[in-house]
Design an enzyme around this catalytic site. Sequence first.
Site, PDB file in Angstrom:
ATOM      1  N   HIS A 812       0.857  -1.192   0.000  1.00 23.50           N
ATOM      2  CA  HIS A 812       0.000   0.000   0.000  1.00 23.50           C
ATOM      3  C   HIS A 812       0.888   1.236   0.000  1.00 23.50           C
ATOM      4  O   HIS A 812       1.558   1.523   0.987  1.00 23.50           O
ATOM      5  CB  HIS A 812      -0.917  -0.017   1.232  1.00 23.50           C
ATOM      6  CG  HIS A 812      -1.915  -1.129   1.185  1.00 23.50           C
ATOM      7  ND1 HIS A 812      -2.292  -1.840   2.303  1.00 23.50           N
ATOM      8  CD2 HIS A 812      -2.605  -1.638   0.142  1.00 23.50           C
ATOM      9  CE1 HIS A 812      -3.193  -2.749   1.928  1.00 23.50           C
ATOM     10  NE2 HIS A 812      -3.393  -2.651   0.635  1.00 23.50           N
ATOM     11  N   GLU A 815       1.271   3.818   2.843  1.00 30.13           N
ATOM     12  CA  GLU A 815       1.772   3.383   4.151  1.00 30.13           C
ATOM     13  C   GLU A 815       3.288   3.469   4.169  1.00 30.13           C
ATOM     14  O   GLU A 815       4.004   2.470   4.231  1.00 30.13           O
ATOM     15  CB  GLU A 815       1.255   1.976   4.453  1.00 30.13           C
ATOM     16  CG  GLU A 815      -0.272   1.946   4.515  1.00 30.13           C
ATOM     17  CD  GLU A 815      -0.861   0.535   4.484  1.00 30.13           C
ATOM     18  OE1 GLU A 815      -0.100  -0.440   4.532  1.00 30.13           O
ATOM     19  OE2 GLU A 815      -2.096   0.440   4.412  1.00 30.13           O
ATOM     20  N   HIS A 909       2.951  -3.300   7.002  1.00 31.81           N
ATOM     21  CA  HIS A 909       1.930  -2.322   6.627  1.00 31.81           C
ATOM     22  C   HIS A 909       1.951  -1.133   7.577  1.00 31.81           C
ATOM     23  O   HIS A 909       2.642  -1.144   8.591  1.00 31.81           O
ATOM     24  CB  HIS A 909       0.531  -2.959   6.687  1.00 31.81           C
ATOM     25  CG  HIS A 909       0.214  -3.841   5.525  1.00 31.81           C
ATOM     26  ND1 HIS A 909      -0.707  -3.516   4.574  1.00 31.81           N
ATOM     27  CD2 HIS A 909       0.737  -5.050   5.161  1.00 31.81           C
ATOM     28  CE1 HIS A 909      -0.770  -4.488   3.681  1.00 31.81           C
ATOM     29  NE2 HIS A 909       0.098  -5.421   4.005  1.00 31.81           N
ATOM     30  N   GLU A 994       1.454  -4.191  11.410  1.00 36.15           N
ATOM     31  CA  GLU A 994       0.897  -2.858  11.205  1.00 36.15           C
ATOM     32  C   GLU A 994       1.605  -1.857  12.111  1.00 36.15           C
ATOM     33  O   GLU A 994       1.661  -2.045  13.319  1.00 36.15           O
ATOM     34  CB  GLU A 994      -0.595  -2.854  11.568  1.00 36.15           C
ATOM     35  CG  GLU A 994      -1.448  -3.816  10.746  1.00 36.15           C
ATOM     36  CD  GLU A 994      -1.929  -3.204   9.447  1.00 36.15           C
ATOM     37  OE1 GLU A 994      -1.581  -2.040   9.179  1.00 36.15           O
ATOM     38  OE2 GLU A 994      -2.652  -3.901   8.707  1.00 36.15           O
TER      39      GLU A 994
END
Length: 1124
Positions: A812, A815, A909, A994
């Site tokens: 992504h 990110e 991420h 994350e």
Amino acid sequence: MNKPKMASEKGVPSNSRVQILLTQLEKMTGDSMVRDPEMARQITSKLLHLIQTQGKRSRKINTTRDIQTILNILCILSELLTLGKGRRVGVFVSKGGTAVLLRILINANKEFHPNEELMLHLHSLLAKVGPKDRKLGVKARLTGALHVTINLIKKNLQNVKLVLPCLQVLRVYSANLVNAIALGKSGAIDMMFKIVAPYSKKNASLIKVAVDALVALLKSKTNARRTVEGGYVPTLLALYLDWHRNDTWHRHTVIRKGLLGCLRNVTNIKLGRRAFTKADGMRILYNSSTECLSVRTLDPLVNASSLIMRKCFPKNRLPLPTIKSAFHYQLEHVLASGPVAQLYSQPPGVDDVVDESDDNEDTEADTENDTENEEDEKDCRSLNDDIEKDINKLNPQKIPSRPYEELKVYEKFFMELSQDFQGFNFGSSTTSSSAQSAQPIVVPTAQVPSPNHVTARSTEDVCDSSAPTPALRPLQLDASDFAKGPNKNEEAHNQPDEVGEGAVLEVPDTAQLLPLHDLDLYVEMVKGTKSVPSYTEVAYPDYFGHVAPTYREPLLERLYGVQRSKIFQDIERLIHPNDIMDKVVYDLDIPSCPVIGSDGESLRFNSQFESGNLRKAIQIRKYEYDLILNSDINSNHHHQWFYFEVSGMRVGTTYRFNIINCEKSNSQFNYGMQPLMYSVQEAISGRPCWVRTGTDICYYKNHFARSSIATGGQKGKSYYTMSFSTAFSHKDDVCYFSYHYPYTYSSLKMHLSKLEALRAPEIYLREDVLCETLGGNSCPLLTVTAMPESNSSDHICQFRNRPLIFLSARVHPGETNASWVMKGTLEFLMGPSLLAATLRESYIFKIVPMLNPDGVINGNHRCSLSGEDLNRQWQNPNPELHPTIYHTKSLLQYLAHTQRAPLVFCDYHGHSRKKNVFMYGCSLKETIWQSNISTASNDIEEDLAYRALPKILSQIAPAFSMASCSFVVERSKESTARVVVWREIGVQRSYTMESTVCGCDQGKYKGFQIGTRELEEMGAQFCVALLRLKRMTGIHSHQHLLDLESDLIGTHCPTTYVMDEDEPSFLEAVDYSAESNDEDTEVDLGAAAAAASATTDTGEVPELLSDSENNRDAWKSEPVTSSQ
Ligand SMILES: [Zn+2]
């Protein structure tokens, strides 16, 4: 209190028992009752029983004497219930008292002239006990009591004494939506507007109850429509204004709040919003609110007014020709059913910015059904919907891999598994020949750039030759403008105002601080980077590099009233349209000349460089700009990431920036996060840093309508505004703003190149090109391990048999934190520490550091050039459309096929809504446990190995939080890397890691925003954790490992289920938006209030709490039990 009239000598013979009890009660009234409540309760209970049995016969007994008895009983009851507070009311209700009262009411009404006193007492009692009886509304409707009450009011409008208790009961009835509709049909609305009156000291309590009842009635859309059609919206506004003006001592704010509640409910329907606007409601509420601002206790009125105004604010269209990305990339292969084909297949003339269909909202049927029986079901749903319940999908299954012949081509990426190092001189540590022998594929980093990549002239020279020349010129790819200079004292703006190509700019000497940064190398890398718009400029921050500041940056404390004042400024645009400049100063939709001529009165914007994505800038007021972000390429949405340049600022002036097309419904900008700013003047002065900056930050729903074309068909949605203010401290500066620390593809290539150059001979590093992206950029694949000790067969065997660790990041593009964590991992792995050496000797690392280079280069937030989220393509990646995913998955399939599946797979991420760093993993047992599909989850045998790594991380990495981890397999995630690698490749330790974009709320960094230092540390700690994992696997056999891990993990306690990998439902999601979506309002406010109470003690955003709290309770001055 009325004195009970005893029917002593006239007593009814058939009711002698009642008589006795009443006499007993009479003796007890007063003090003794308080002393002996138990006795009183017994007596009343018996009384009740008698009344109930009498009630059954009461059709026959309808004498005046009965009425007198009943009156007496009612009076006693009234006193008892008054003295006994809530407990006695509860007993009364539980014994069926309300049903009896209603029955008496119905019977009494059968008289030609119902006894007024009896009616008064009955209603007083019902008003007292009604709120405790959840079913009173239904009972009243079924018995016909609704009409008795309303007819009584209609006939006695002037009789305040009687009407007051009746209205109180009506208010209780109306809390039930079906009742509200029935009452509306019986003329309740017109009736109420006869009672609700302008300011008056006399009947304030009556008006208060009437307004409350009206608020309840107007929750029904039918009633709201009746109100609008009856012309009562101007009446409500006039009433509000009258009370606002005359209630100078603010003694009746409850009534004022109630009137706003009526307006709020009426404006839930489009017809109501129109009537409100037509009646000049915006101006009336704006002016009255402004007058209330100075009195803090009137905040609930201001907040309520603001909510109504936001709802009624006319929906605007975004000032764009289309919401499709300003850039289109022609794909060679377009799937007919794919998103790009759909996006570009709209018939000509379709205006995707505005959505005509949103105007049909009024055709809505009145969907109010009798939902009383469903009330308890609502809460149970929601959370579990997304959990995978198909056991077949939950059992990790190696899906029959592709034939080996197909996978054999990937052998070349695993040279280390076959290399024998014969002829290699292990004695010599001075050369790096090992790398050469192990490096068959070299990334063509410094390609000869294509001509359009090195255009030297800036577009602004063409557009804007008369503009005052800033001292700092856009940095063009031809880097001859720049010369490194150690002299940092000389400010750039003191330099001769030289504008020619030969202008010399000093650059900070960061070689010591940034060993992986090299300015010239960076420019070389940029030349090889292919962007869709063919960018020719380089952003200064990427060129100079970023040095993490030495201090930590605390989470920004949110000041009271920030959101409100921003919203009021937005409303002013409507109230005072002449104050609005509406001057476009930057517009990518004019490709030849996006930077529009500056007259020195406006800021200059630019984002035509790698990862930049500003589409349009509009000057709204002298120091305020609306900014619009570009959509992901070949898409029409995904706006969150931003990166743009500003110049031409005035020193010491505070500017306000509003990014007006954000899409997420909440943001960490509401919880302490600040955007990042990079000042070139600061960089030149020796501080090349991205710093958290901005005040008055808030994120809220705005009045720009989203087209249903971009929302997947949902209508009536709005965009969100991210607003912040900042002042600049240098004249002639060039500043950059960004959502998070930028990390470009060119930066990655530069870092990899430097890592290779700095590589120690004992390190085995190979950089392969995994594949080319759609945009023609190469996707690097790294192999890192230690060189074998020698070429003896033992050492070669050890070398080849090291377990594999597979890491990836940045699928992504928005990110960027994932890239900083990856940088930390790579630097640690390539570093000189003993730990790193041990780690390299223990594992072979396979790393794809950037899974979506095209997205990163072109400033996308979520997608690749195919307009798709690559992390939803893992189940069935298309080699043409998703090459990086296809080939990465193939590598893993090859490994699975050769029995070398990695020990750990982790995809890095960034998370936009949660704090800390945490992991998502896959557990069959936890998924079953959370989904409630089987209570027998305890019987499932599951290896708990998946918990070990996150557990270790929570012990050693300060930013990591075990409490935020989740190991549930969600249906919406079945095509993510984590789930596919777990299920198809059979990797038990398959994770998404994350990292917050905001900061931490636990551990050493609690209360601070996250910086690149912490992110890089996280990447390093991840390596250390792998070493600990290795220690456990190294000493013990596999079975022992499991035991050990179980010990480490402790007892099995399921973690919380998180809804969405990237956007889970987060408790912090308090209400900060004015919902114009009719259905959602009540639910949202309720949930928001619940969330608010949960977050109160964390001290977050008290203003928002007050918003939601007020909205929930403002209209209920007394406890009214709702049966909805
Ligand atoms: Zn992500």
